[in-house]
Structure formats: C-alpha cells, structure tokens
Motif scaffolding. Structure first.
Motif, PDB file in Angstrom:
ATOM      1  N   ALA A  46      29.104  -4.716   0.850  1.00 49.63           N
ATOM      2  CA  ALA A  46      28.068  -3.848   0.162  1.00 49.63           C
ATOM      3  C   ALA A  46      28.368  -4.228  -1.542  1.00 49.63           C
ATOM      4  O   ALA A  46      27.397  -4.112  -2.239  1.00 49.63           O
ATOM      5  N   ALA A  47      29.756  -4.197  -1.780  1.00 50.08           N
ATOM      6  CA  ALA A  47      29.788  -4.823  -3.261  1.00 50.08           C
ATOM      7  C   ALA A  47      29.175  -5.928  -3.583  1.00 50.08           C
ATOM      8  O   ALA A  47      28.846  -6.331  -4.672  1.00 50.08           O
ATOM      9  N   ALA A  48      29.044  -6.766  -2.786  1.00 50.08           N
ATOM     10  CA  ALA A  48      28.411  -8.203  -2.868  1.00 50.08           C
ATOM     11  C   ALA A  48      27.018  -8.194  -2.825  1.00 50.08           C
ATOM     12  O   ALA A  48      26.323  -9.254  -2.895  1.00 50.08           O
ATOM     13  N   GLY A  49      26.388  -7.101  -2.738  1.00 48.45           N
ATOM     14  CA  GLY A  49      25.011  -6.896  -2.417  1.00 48.45           C
ATOM     15  C   GLY A  49      24.174  -7.145  -1.234  1.00 48.45           C
ATOM     16  O   GLY A  49      23.057  -7.300  -0.627  1.00 48.45           O
ATOM     17  N   TYR A  50      24.815  -6.637  -0.024  1.00 46.70           N
ATOM     18  CA  TYR A  50      24.429  -6.791   1.301  1.00 46.70           C
ATOM     19  C   TYR A  50      24.418  -5.128   1.701  1.00 46.70           C
ATOM     20  O   TYR A  50      25.181  -4.374   1.459  1.00 46.70           O
ATOM     21  N   ARG A  51      23.369  -5.091   2.824  1.00 46.06           N
ATOM     22  CA  ARG A  51      23.631  -3.876   3.586  1.00 46.06           C
ATOM     23  C   ARG A  51      24.335  -3.831   4.789  1.00 46.06           C
ATOM     24  O   ARG A  51      23.908  -4.694   5.870  1.00 46.06           O
ATOM     25  N   ALA A  52      25.569  -3.565   4.783  1.00 53.83           N
ATOM     26  CA  ALA A  52      26.405  -3.968   6.136  1.00 53.83           C
ATOM     27  C   ALA A  52      26.453  -2.893   6.836  1.00 53.83           C
ATOM     28  O   ALA A  52      26.508  -1.844   6.687  1.00 53.83           O
ATOM     29  N   VAL A  53      25.888  -3.359   8.244  1.00 53.88           N
ATOM     30  CA  VAL A  53      25.643  -2.483   9.310  1.00 53.88           C
ATOM     31  C   VAL A  53      26.582  -3.001  10.602  1.00 53.88           C
ATOM     32  O   VAL A  53      26.719  -3.901  11.016  1.00 53.88           O
ATOM     33  N   ALA A  54      27.489  -1.980  10.989  1.00 53.99           N
ATOM     34  CA  ALA A  54      28.288  -2.372  12.056  1.00 53.99           C
ATOM     35  C   ALA A  54      28.199  -1.281  13.079  1.00 53.99           C
ATOM     36  O   ALA A  54      28.567  -0.055  13.350  1.00 53.99           O
ATOM     37  N   PRO A  55      27.292  -1.664  14.205  1.00 55.08           N
ATOM     38  CA  PRO A  55      27.052  -0.817  15.432  1.00 55.08           C
ATOM     39  C   PRO A  55      28.213  -0.787  16.609  1.00 55.08           C
ATOM     40  O   PRO A  55      28.788  -1.960  16.457  1.00 55.08           O
ATOM     41  N   ASN A  56      28.295   0.076  17.347  1.00 52.25           N
ATOM     42  CA  ASN A  56      29.216  -0.156  18.625  1.00 52.25           C
ATOM     43  C   ASN A  56      28.311  -0.625  19.466  1.00 52.25           C
ATOM     44  O   ASN A  56      27.219  -0.208  19.660  1.00 52.25           O
ATOM     45  N   MET A  57      28.953  -1.474  20.283  1.00 50.74           N
ATOM     46  CA  MET A  57      28.189  -2.161  21.270  1.00 50.74           C
ATOM     47  C   MET A  57      27.515  -1.338  22.379  1.00 50.74           C
ATOM     48  O   MET A  57      28.087  -0.031  22.416  1.00 50.74           O
ATOM     49  N   ARG A  58      26.815  -1.636  23.145  1.00 53.90           N
ATOM     50  CA  ARG A  58      26.238  -0.825  24.303  1.00 53.90           C
ATOM     51  C   ARG A  58      27.333  -0.342  25.147  1.00 53.90           C
ATOM     52  O   ARG A  58      28.238  -1.150  25.469  1.00 53.90           O
ATOM     53  N   GLY A  59      27.217   0.948  25.488  1.00 55.11           N
ATOM     54  CA  GLY A  59      28.322   1.240  26.419  1.00 55.11           C
ATOM     55  C   GLY A  59      29.666   1.999  25.509  1.00 55.11           C
ATOM     56  O   GLY A  59      30.327   2.637  26.175  1.00 55.11           O
ATOM     57  N   PHE A  60      29.820   1.567  24.363  1.00 52.27           N
ATOM     58  CA  PHE A  60      31.036   1.829  23.612  1.00 52.27           C
ATOM     59  C   PHE A  60      30.595   3.284  22.858  1.00 52.27           C
ATOM     60  O   PHE A  60      29.630   3.124  21.854  1.00 52.27           O
ATOM     61  N   ALA A  61      31.251   4.280  22.966  1.00 53.60           N
ATOM     62  CA  ALA A  61      30.810   5.630  22.482  1.00 53.60           C
ATOM     63  C   ALA A  61      30.996   5.342  20.859  1.00 53.60           C
ATOM     64  O   ALA A  61      31.959   4.616  20.490  1.00 53.60           O
ATOM     65  N   PRO A  62      30.110   5.947  20.165  1.00 53.21           N
ATOM     66  CA  PRO A  62      28.940   6.929  20.648  1.00 53.21           C
ATOM     67  C   PRO A  62      27.797   6.348  20.965  1.00 53.21           C
ATOM     68  O   PRO A  62      26.364   7.018  21.026  1.00 53.21           O
ATOM     69  N   THR A  63      27.687   4.922  20.883  1.00 54.42           N
ATOM     70  CA  THR A  63      26.729   4.257  21.295  1.00 54.42           C
ATOM     71  C   THR A  63      26.096   4.524  22.841  1.00 54.42           C
ATOM     72  O   THR A  63      27.150   4.868  23.619  1.00 54.42           O
ATOM     73  N   ALA A  64      24.730   4.459  23.284  1.00 52.97           N
ATOM     74  CA  ALA A  64      24.641   4.960  24.482  1.00 52.97           C
ATOM     75  C   ALA A  64      25.095   4.111  25.825  1.00 52.97           C
ATOM     76  O   ALA A  64      25.175   2.870  25.344  1.00 52.97           O
ATOM     77  N   LEU A  65      25.435   4.355  26.898  1.00 51.85           N
ATOM     78  CA  LEU A  65      25.444   3.535  27.953  1.00 51.85           C
ATOM     79  C   LEU A  65      24.098   2.860  28.376  1.00 51.85           C
ATOM     80  O   LEU A  65      23.003   3.769  28.584  1.00 51.85           O
ATOM     81  N   PRO A  66      23.910   1.619  28.898  1.00 48.80           N
ATOM     82  CA  PRO A  66      22.684   1.283  29.276  1.00 48.80           C
ATOM     83  C   PRO A  66      22.382   1.919  30.561  1.00 48.80           C
ATOM     84  O   PRO A  66      23.292   2.039  31.614  1.00 48.80           O
ATOM     85  N   ALA A  67      21.073   2.289  30.868  1.00 48.24           N
ATOM     86  CA  ALA A  67      20.875   3.131  31.816  1.00 48.24           C
ATOM     87  C   ALA A  67      20.731   2.186  33.157  1.00 48.24           C
ATOM     88  O   ALA A  67      21.380   2.783  34.359  1.00 48.24           O
ATOM     89  N   ASP A  68      20.756   0.967  33.062  1.00 49.33           N
ATOM     90  CA  ASP A  68      20.584   0.108  34.257  1.00 49.33           C
ATOM     91  C   ASP A  68      22.166  -0.527  34.400  1.00 49.33           C
ATOM     92  O   ASP A  68      22.312  -1.351  35.421  1.00 49.33           O
ATOM     93  N   GLY A  69      22.922  -0.398  33.745  1.00 47.47           N
ATOM     94  CA  GLY A  69      24.360  -0.752  33.727  1.00 47.47           C
ATOM     95  C   GLY A  69      24.565  -2.154  33.360  1.00 47.47           C
ATOM     96  O   GLY A  69      25.554  -2.614  33.554  1.00 47.47           O
ATOM     97  N   ARG A  70      23.541  -2.784  32.700  1.00 48.32           N
ATOM     98  CA  ARG A  70      23.763  -4.241  32.168  1.00 48.32           C
ATOM     99  C   ARG A  70      24.455  -4.351  31.062  1.00 48.32           C
ATOM    100  O   ARG A  70      24.398  -3.668  30.152  1.00 48.32           O
TER     101      ARG A  70
END
Length: 294
Positions: A46-70
């Motif tokens: 962020a200090a270097a001028g980026y929009r740093a975004v760190a998601p939790n991958m699929r299945g890892f709370a609080p990101t949703a579980l994949p409906a098809d389980g993939r």
C-alpha cells in the motif's frame, strides 16, 4: 486494513485490502488465511502505491464454500483471474502467491497474461520441478501430509483437541525452529474450524493429488496444461533455506532461474521455512518491493 466481499467465478469471496493504485492480488496457501499470511506485506505494498487485496480462497472462512464442492487447481486459477476482473484490475496488476496460492499463480499468469504485469511466487516451484521432486524419496518423505490427507481419518485427527495436530504441523514441520507459528495457526483454525471447511481444504489434496489419479497420463496432461508452462512476464521466485516440505538447493534454484523469462529473478530467504512471507517479512518484503520497483 479494510474488509470486503466480492463474487467472482460464482464464489462469494471475503478479502482484506489496503492502498490505492494497481491491483496486487495476494494468494495464500494451506492451511492459512489471506490476512495472516500477508499481514506484513500488505501495508508495504500500500505504501508503495498498490491496492493490495488478500482474499481467503474458496472454502476458507469467511469466503463461501463452493456449491459443487470443487477444489481443483483449475478452479483456483479461474478464481484468481475472475478476482482480477471483479476487483477492476488492469494490465498493471501483479499477482503474488505462496504454497497453493503459488501453484495458482503459476497457472493464472499463463492463462491470462494480459491481466498480470509481474508474477511473484514463493515456496512452490514450477510444476516441472515440483512434479519431479514429489516423486523422489526425499520428496515423498517431506510431503507425507499429501498422502496422510487422503485418509478418511485425517479430518477427525486434524479436528481433535482444537486442531492440536495442525498446530504441530505448522510449528514443528512447516516453519523454521525459531519461528512462533501461533498467530498463523489461530488464523488457520478460524478459517477451517468446522468440519465442512476442513473437508474442503483437504479436498485440495484429495481432488488434485488423489491416490487413484496422481501420476496417470490423464493427470499429467491436466496438471501440465494448468501450471506446466512458465509465465512470460518478469517473475520473482523466492524460497526458504529452512523449508523442509519442498527442499531446494542452489542448483535447483539456478535451474528455475535459467528457464524464467527476461527480467526474472530468484533468491533464497535465509532462515525461513515454508511460510516465507510471515517468517522473514523484512527480507521477503524488501525483495518483493525491489522487484516491483524495477
């Protein structure tokens, strides 16, 4: 850091972010979380001028579980490139991955090169190196969690006693002896603290490295197409000298560097185990920021 949510590739993703500027997408591994793995790098980006975004991958709370389980690498690659789209990334965006996020980064940078200007990976070398290592005596012994996680009883063992076995893995196997993995473990337990979440995480191993599919011609072709080719973008590859999961020597690091594109670099992070971004943030962050600046 701000918290947000976005739907990409049909998954409701939770993420943390900081900063404004070109997108820097940060992809974590198992059994981690985005906020914990990248807690030291996000403010620096962020200090270097980026929009740093760190998601939790699929299945890892609080990101949703994949409906098809993939939980296939193909899905993780599609998730990364869909996140670029939904987060309004452009051709100046950079993608940074560790562990499973590293394998995803190799694939995403090749699948959609127009989305990512630079590529940074730690702790999982390209498939042509990782695949060979996984079939050696040393690799089979070091990666024994790949095989343990195939067992039905793995989930019960990992859940028992507030995930005490997981803590032992993170503290005694996957990080250097002088590192305290407590903060990373607590984040992992929050992300995978119920049976459905843990099952999804184990499916990373079961669906991608299953006992009946790994090594077959079909498996080799599928994995080779996903993260076999190397990115044409300038790439930085970093690896911990104390990594006992994926053991890499100087000759191996040099071999990786010789195949990467013009403008690429490789380096060891001295004293780090497998969780490089969290274990040695000063060295790791300095190398990342220098690479992005140049």
């Amino acid at each position: 850091m701000k918290h947000g949510r976005v739907t990409a590739n049909g998954i409701d993703f939770s993420y943390v972010e900081e900063g404004e500027g070109p997108l820097a997408l940060l992809l974590h591994g198992f059994p981690e979380s985005g906020a914990a793995t990248w807690r030291h790098l996000i403010p620096e980006l962020a200090a270097a001028g980026y929009r740093a975004v760190a998601p939790n991958m699929r299945g890892f709370a609080p990101t949703a579980l994949p409906a098809d389980g993939r939980m296939l690498i193909a899905d993780l690659v599609a998730d990364a490139n869909a996140l670029h789209e939904e987060l309004s990334g452009d051709g100046d965006a950079v993608i940074i991955g560790h562990d499973w996020g590293g394998g995803t980064t190799w694939g995403a940078a090749v699948a959609a090169p127009e989305r990512w200007s630079k590529v940074i990976v730690s702790d999982v070398p390209p498939l042509q190196f990782f695949g060979g290592y996984a079939g050696t005596y040393e690799g089979i012994e070091a990666l024994n969690h790949f095989w343990f996680f195939q067992m039905d009883m793995a989930g019960q063992i990992l859940e028992a006693d507030d995930m005490a076995y997981m803590f032992q893995l993170m503290q005694n196997r996957w990080t250097a002896p002088d590192y305290d993995a407590t903060e990373d473990f607590l984040a992992a337990r929050s992300a995978l603290g119920d049976s459905e979440r843990l099952r999804a995480a184990l499916d990373l191993y079961r669906q991608n490295f299953g006992a009946k599919i790994m090594g077959t011609p079909e498996w080799q072709a599928e994995q080779g197409a996903l993260w076999g080719p190397l990115p044409q973008q300038p790439t930085l590859y970093l690896h911990g000298t104390k990594d006992t999961s994926v053991v890499l020597d100087q000759a191996g690091l040099d071999a990786i560097g010789s195949l990467l594109s013009e403008g690429s670099r490789t380096a060891f992070i001295e004293g780090a185990g497998h969780l490089v971004p969290a274990e040695k943030p000063a060295d790791y962050n300095a190398r990342v920021l220098e690479f992005l600046k140049n």
